[in-house]
Design a protein around this motif. Structure first.
Motif, PDB file in Angstrom:
ATOM      1  N   ASP A 182       0.823  -1.221   0.000  1.00 28.88           N
ATOM      2  CA  ASP A 182       0.000   0.000   0.000  1.00 28.88           C
ATOM      3  C   ASP A 182       0.851   1.263   0.000  1.00 28.88           C
ATOM      4  O   ASP A 182       0.549   2.231  -0.709  1.00 28.88           O
ATOM      5  N   ARG A 185       2.466   1.678  -3.384  1.00 27.69           N
ATOM      6  CA  ARG A 185       1.433   2.012  -4.361  1.00 27.69           C
ATOM      7  C   ARG A 185       1.092   3.492  -4.278  1.00 27.69           C
ATOM      8  O   ARG A 185       0.874   4.153  -5.295  1.00 27.69           O
ATOM      9  N   THR A 186       1.060   4.009  -3.047  1.00 29.90           N
ATOM     10  CA  THR A 186       0.785   5.435  -2.860  1.00 29.90           C
ATOM     11  C   THR A 186       1.888   6.284  -3.492  1.00 29.90           C
ATOM     12  O   THR A 186       1.611   7.290  -4.155  1.00 29.90           O
ATOM     13  N   GLU A 210      -8.035  -0.497  -8.426  1.00 31.49           N
ATOM     14  CA  GLU A 210      -7.074   0.281  -7.659  1.00 31.49           C
ATOM     15  C   GLU A 210      -5.731   0.433  -8.366  1.00 31.49           C
ATOM     16  O   GLU A 210      -4.852   1.170  -7.907  1.00 31.49           O
ATOM     17  N   HIS A 458      -2.616  -8.058  -1.504  1.00 32.37           N
ATOM     18  CA  HIS A 458      -4.054  -7.797  -1.541  1.00 32.37           C
ATOM     19  C   HIS A 458      -4.789  -8.852  -0.723  1.00 32.37           C
ATOM     20  O   HIS A 458      -4.657 -10.051  -0.989  1.00 32.37           O
TER      21      HIS A 458
END
Length: 488
Positions: A182, A185-186, A210, A458
């Protein structure tokens, strides 16, 4: 930096006698931001390679492909190529295939010069640009880490940073978010958000809602090699519907005391002189199937490598395996283990067929020294059928999609009915329908007695049979509830 546009008119592509793209016409204008969606095997990667000039359409007298600058002037490919950057799974795999083990900082710096390996020394201004990109992608603190020792996600970010170091006018990203936690990914999303406000032309593929970069203005859906334009919102909604339909619910299970299959105690593992796993105690008991979570670089792949025997524990740690007393040869231990990892995908023999790749799982080899027996062929076909690839067994790895190759490696891992199956991001590059089919196959495999240890980013990638969770932070492990009471 003004963008470059590219136009395909009536372009088709055949690989291994199979139609991969059929009469595709697409106009990407300079500065546009495109999303390409579709199931595995639809032809997305090959379409992106056509746009990048890395693949040539099959000549049929009708196809036309051209690149143009922001003013509409035509460009020859030799003139456009320095301004085109492509990042895909194959970009990452070749570092493992060729043993290019440069530091992440060196990898990013090669983007300045358009080389795969460091050949030129950056000047002071170029060094500052590389340092800024490393910081932008959260890689500054690990810039000295070797490419083949870094986590999958760190390698992916380094390659995107490398692409941006080249100041591209046309950027093509094939599943760029694959393998990222996460936080990373940000970071990637923020970097691409900056591109959304620029004149750079962007084309990106995605399987998950996403994974859609910010700022997308155009979209197309590709299926069975045919392209259809659609609104970006409709494409994202279609991805969401497919993902929702393919997500079975995990079930809570109570844990009683059960015999251990593997027991670890006091385990430390070092990589490049630094601890990758710290003081680890863990037990795989009968009836347990584990998911392993954690950020990129937290030690997930090292943990799976330890279980597989590829990562040795430091002196003082203890690894106990049922039926394998101390001193058991490693090849004997591995005979009962199946493994799927990004590194394994990079090691495939490009001259083999998918059926040959699966047969190699029966022999514990990479490639075949001798022709497969009829019994081995039958076993390989049964395993391929479990993942829906029964019709593709005669094709080579370069004649199928990246996701289809991943499924073939899954079939290779379980063709010999292993007692333990280790899966490192097994759902990377798979569309929702393929993910659902793979989860069902893993559930059936677990029902026959195979124990699962699966590393994922995920939560919706976790097979419903999983009932335990190990979470890693900087090499330290703790068990967390599974299923989680709230999404992290």
């Amino acid at each position: 930096m003004p963008g470059i546009g590219v136009t395909l008119s009536h372009c088709s592509l055949r690989l291994g006698g199979r139609a991969v793209l059929c009469d595709v016409s697409l106009r990407v204008r300079p500065g546009e931001k495109w999303l390409l969606c579709g199931p595995n095997g639809a032809g997305k990667t090959q379409l992106v390679k056509l746009l990048a000039g890395l693949r040539w359409p099959t000549p049929d007298g009708r196809c036309r492909r051209e690149w143009r600058d922001a003013r509409g002037a035509p460009l020859e490919l030799i003139d456009a190529r320095p301004f085109i950057a492509y990042v895909g799974a194959e970009s990452q795999d070749k570092y493992a295939r060729y043993g290019w083990n440069h530091t992440l900082g060196e990898v990013v710096s090669t983007g300045l010069f358009g080389t795969d390996i460091p050949l030129d020394e950056p000047d002071a201004a170029q060094r500052r640009r590389v340092e800024a990109l490393l910081t932008r992608f959260g890689l500054a603190e690990v810039s000295g880490r070797r490419m083949l020792e870094a986590s999958y996600g760190q390698r992916r970010l380094a390659l995107v940073a490398r692409a941006l170091a080249a100041s591209p006018r046309l950027l093509l990203l094939d599943e760029a978010y694959n393998g990222l936690d996460d936080a990373h990914r940000t970071l990637l999303g923020r970097a691409l958000a900056g591109l959304a406000r620029s004149a750079v032309t962007l084309v990106s593929t995605a399987h998950r809602p996403e994974d859609v970069p910010p700022g997308i203005t155009r979209a197309a859906w590709l299926e069975s090699g045919r392209l259809q334009r659609c609104e970006p919102a409709r494409a994202v909604a279609r991805l969401a519907r497919a993902a929702g339909a393919a997500a079975p619910q995990a079930r809570r299970r109570r844990h009683a005391s059960r015999p251990a299959y593997i027991a670890l105690s006091g385990i430390w593992v070092y990589r490049e002189g630094h601890p990758a796993l710290r003081d680890l105690d863990w037990t795989l008991a009968e009836g347990d199937h584990w998911v392993v979570t954690g950020r990129n670089g937290s030690g997930k792949s090292t943990f799976l490598g330890l279980l597989h025997g590829a990562q040795p524990a430091a002196l003082g740690g203890r690894v106990e395996r049922r039926g394998h007393p101390p001193g058991t040869p490693l090849e004997e231990i591995r005979a009962g283990i199946g493994l799927v990892s990004p590194e394994l995908q990079a090691d495939y023999d490009p001259h083999s067929t998918l059926e040959d790749i699966v047969v190699s799982g029966l022999r514990g080899s990479v490639g075949l020294d001798e022709p497969a027996t009829p019994a081995e062929r039958r076993a390989a076909r049964r395993a391929l059928a479990q993942v829906g690839l029964e019709s593709l067994g005669s094709r080579g790895p370069r004649e199928v999609s990246y996701g289809e190759l991943r499924l073939a490696l899954m079939a290779r891992a379980w063709v010999h009915d292993p007692g333990l199956l280790l899966l490192d991001e097994p759902f990377t590059g798979l569309d929702p329908a393929r993910r659902a089919r793979l989860k069902a196959a893993l559930t059936r495999l677990a029902g026959r007695g195979t124990r699962l240890v699966v590393a994922v980013h995920h939560h919706d990638d976790v097979p419903p049979v999983v009932n335990r969770r190990l979470h890693l932070v900087a090499g330290r492990a703790r068990e967390l509830p599974w299923p989680p009471t709230s999404r992290r």
